[in-house]
Write an enzyme that holds these catalytic residues in place. Structure first.
Site, PDB file in Angstrom:
ATOM      1  N   GLY A  16       0.784  -1.244   0.000  1.00  9.25           N
ATOM      2  CA  GLY A  16       0.000   0.000   0.000  1.00  9.25           C
ATOM      3  C   GLY A  16       0.809   1.282   0.000  1.00  9.25           C
ATOM      4  O   GLY A  16       0.326   2.314   0.467  1.00  9.25           O
ATOM      5  N   ASN A  46       1.502   3.032  -2.628  1.00 15.29           N
ATOM      6  CA  ASN A  46       0.781   3.963  -3.516  1.00 15.29           C
ATOM      7  C   ASN A  46      -0.437   4.556  -2.796  1.00 15.29           C
ATOM      8  O   ASN A  46      -0.730   5.736  -2.945  1.00 15.29           O
ATOM      9  CB  ASN A  46       0.359   3.266  -4.816  1.00 15.29           C
ATOM     10  CG  ASN A  46       1.492   3.185  -5.822  1.00 15.29           C
ATOM     11  OD1 ASN A  46       1.895   4.194  -6.392  1.00 15.29           O
ATOM     12  ND2 ASN A  46       2.030   1.991  -6.027  1.00 15.29           N
ATOM     13  N   HIS A  87       0.277   0.484 -13.231  1.00 12.56           N
ATOM     14  CA  HIS A  87       0.952  -0.750 -13.653  1.00 12.56           C
ATOM     15  C   HIS A  87       2.460  -0.497 -13.750  1.00 12.56           C
ATOM     16  O   HIS A  87       2.880   0.527 -14.295  1.00 12.56           O
ATOM     17  CB  HIS A  87       0.401  -1.213 -15.008  1.00 12.56           C
ATOM     18  CG  HIS A  87       0.961  -2.526 -15.425  1.00 12.56           C
ATOM     19  ND1 HIS A  87       0.483  -3.731 -14.945  1.00 12.56           N
ATOM     20  CD2 HIS A  87       2.007  -2.834 -16.237  1.00 12.56           C
ATOM     21  CE1 HIS A  87       1.207  -4.722 -15.457  1.00 12.56           C
ATOM     22  NE2 HIS A  87       2.132  -4.205 -16.243  1.00 12.56           N
ATOM     23  N   ASN A 111      -5.877   2.220 -13.054  1.00  9.57           N
ATOM     24  CA  ASN A 111      -4.917   1.269 -12.487  1.00  9.57           C
ATOM     25  C   ASN A 111      -3.499   1.803 -12.659  1.00  9.57           C
ATOM     26  O   ASN A 111      -3.207   2.464 -13.647  1.00  9.57           O
ATOM     27  CB  ASN A 111      -5.051  -0.067 -13.245  1.00  9.57           C
ATOM     28  CG  ASN A 111      -4.081  -1.130 -12.767  1.00  9.57           C
ATOM     29  OD1 ASN A 111      -3.912  -1.332 -11.552  1.00  9.57           O
ATOM     30  ND2 ASN A 111      -3.436  -1.827 -13.695  1.00  9.57           N
TER      31      ASN A 111
HETATM   32  C1  GAR Z   1       2.990  -1.454  -7.611  1.00 10.87           C
HETATM   33  O1  GAR Z   1       4.289  -1.524  -8.126  1.00 10.87           O
HETATM   34  C2  GAR Z   1       1.973  -1.578  -8.717  1.00 10.87           C
HETATM   35  O2  GAR Z   1       2.381  -1.013  -9.916  1.00 10.87           O
HETATM   36  C3  GAR Z   1       1.868  -3.078  -8.849  1.00 10.87           C
HETATM   37  O3  GAR Z   1       1.868  -3.535  -7.532  1.00 10.87           O
HETATM   38  C4  GAR Z   1       2.701  -2.675  -6.734  1.00 10.87           C
HETATM   39  C5  GAR Z   1       1.948  -2.324  -5.489  1.00 10.87           C
HETATM   40  O4  GAR Z   1       2.758  -1.616  -4.582  1.00 10.87           O
HETATM   41  N1  GAR Z   1       0.652  -3.429  -9.553  1.00 10.87           N
HETATM   42  C6  GAR Z   1       0.608  -4.398 -10.442  1.00 10.87           C
HETATM   43  O5  GAR Z   1       1.563  -5.112 -10.706  1.00 10.87           O
HETATM   44  C7  GAR Z   1      -0.744  -4.552 -11.121  1.00 10.87           C
HETATM   45  N2  GAR Z   1      -0.641  -5.329 -12.301  1.00 10.87           N
HETATM   46  P1  GAR Z   1       2.134  -0.898  -3.304  1.00 10.87           P
HETATM   47  O6  GAR Z   1       1.220  -1.929  -2.611  1.00 10.87           O
HETATM   48  O7  GAR Z   1       3.303  -0.572  -2.443  1.00 10.87           O
HETATM   49  O8  GAR Z   1       1.376   0.294  -3.741  1.00 10.87           O
END
Ligand code: GAR
Length: 186
Positions: A11, A13, A102, A100
């Site tokens: 989490g 982001n 990515h 989203n």
């Molecule tokens: C992020 O790097 C996001 O881009 C990726 O998961 C991570 C979550 O990090 N999402 C994907 O790969 C979706 N296909 P976070 O939980 O620290 O925000």
């Protein structure tokens, strides 16, 4: 703008969104719900700010359950590291209201199985010279919706999946906030 954030992992982001709203980098927006498809640290981050949290069960009925949990007046759904695939019905219902983040330069390294470290490993195995992150609208085609913002990072000679993940994460925080700002101002 009422924002619901969907999460599956640590989490960071989500944290960046909360911080940007608190710092008034994003004006006129509020995170009203955080919904996860598993127990994860992102839920704790939400609870620290008294944001209501929910967990949906992964499986066939997940998108329906999610739809029922979402407040009807939510303006924007942000998938911030949400790793489940949503149903076609769900994507159509929330069309243009769901985005989203990515961790690649889409359309490269998108689609089923391309998430998190899998992406960074594949990028390095193919000897790419650059990677990056993309914020896009969510449609029923996995990672295929219209791109809102994208930014690249250079790959160094001694890059590892972990160091690349770190670089990409830091630009995710920039473009995710810029994309939300853009949507709140439009
Ligand atoms: C992020 O790097 C996001 O881009 C990726 O998961 C991570 C979550 O990090 N999402 C994907 O790969 C979706 N296909 P976070 O939980 O620290 O925000």
């Amino acid at each position: 703008m009422k924002i619901a954030v969907l999460v599956s992992g640590s989490g960071t982001n989500l944290q960046r969104i909360i911080d940007a709203i608190e710092a008034k980098e994003i004006v006129g927006a509020e995170v009203v719900q955080v919904i996860a498809d598993r127990n994860c640290y992102a839920l704790e981050r939400a609870l620290n700010y008294d944001i209501p949290t929910f967990i949906v069960e992964r499986g066939k009925e997940m998108s329906e359950e999610l739809d029922e949990l979402l407040d009807s007046d939510v303006d924007l759904i942000v998938m911030a590291g949400f790793l489940s695939i949503l149903s076609n019905e769900f994507c159509s219902k929330w069309e243009n209201k769901i985005i989203n983040i990515h961790p690649s330069l889409l359309p490269k390294y998108g689609g089923m199985g391309m998430w998190g470290m899998n992406v960074h490993k594949a990028v390095l195995e193919n000897n790419e010279k650059e990677s990056g992150a993309t914020v896009h609208y969510v449609t029923s085609g996995v990672d295929e919706g219209e791109i809102i913002l994208q930014k690249s990072v250079e790959i160094s000679e001694d890059e590892t999946p972990e160091s690349l993940a770190e670089k990409v994460h830091s630009i995710e925080y920039e473009i995710l906030i810029d994309a939300i700002k853009k949507l709140t101002e439009s």
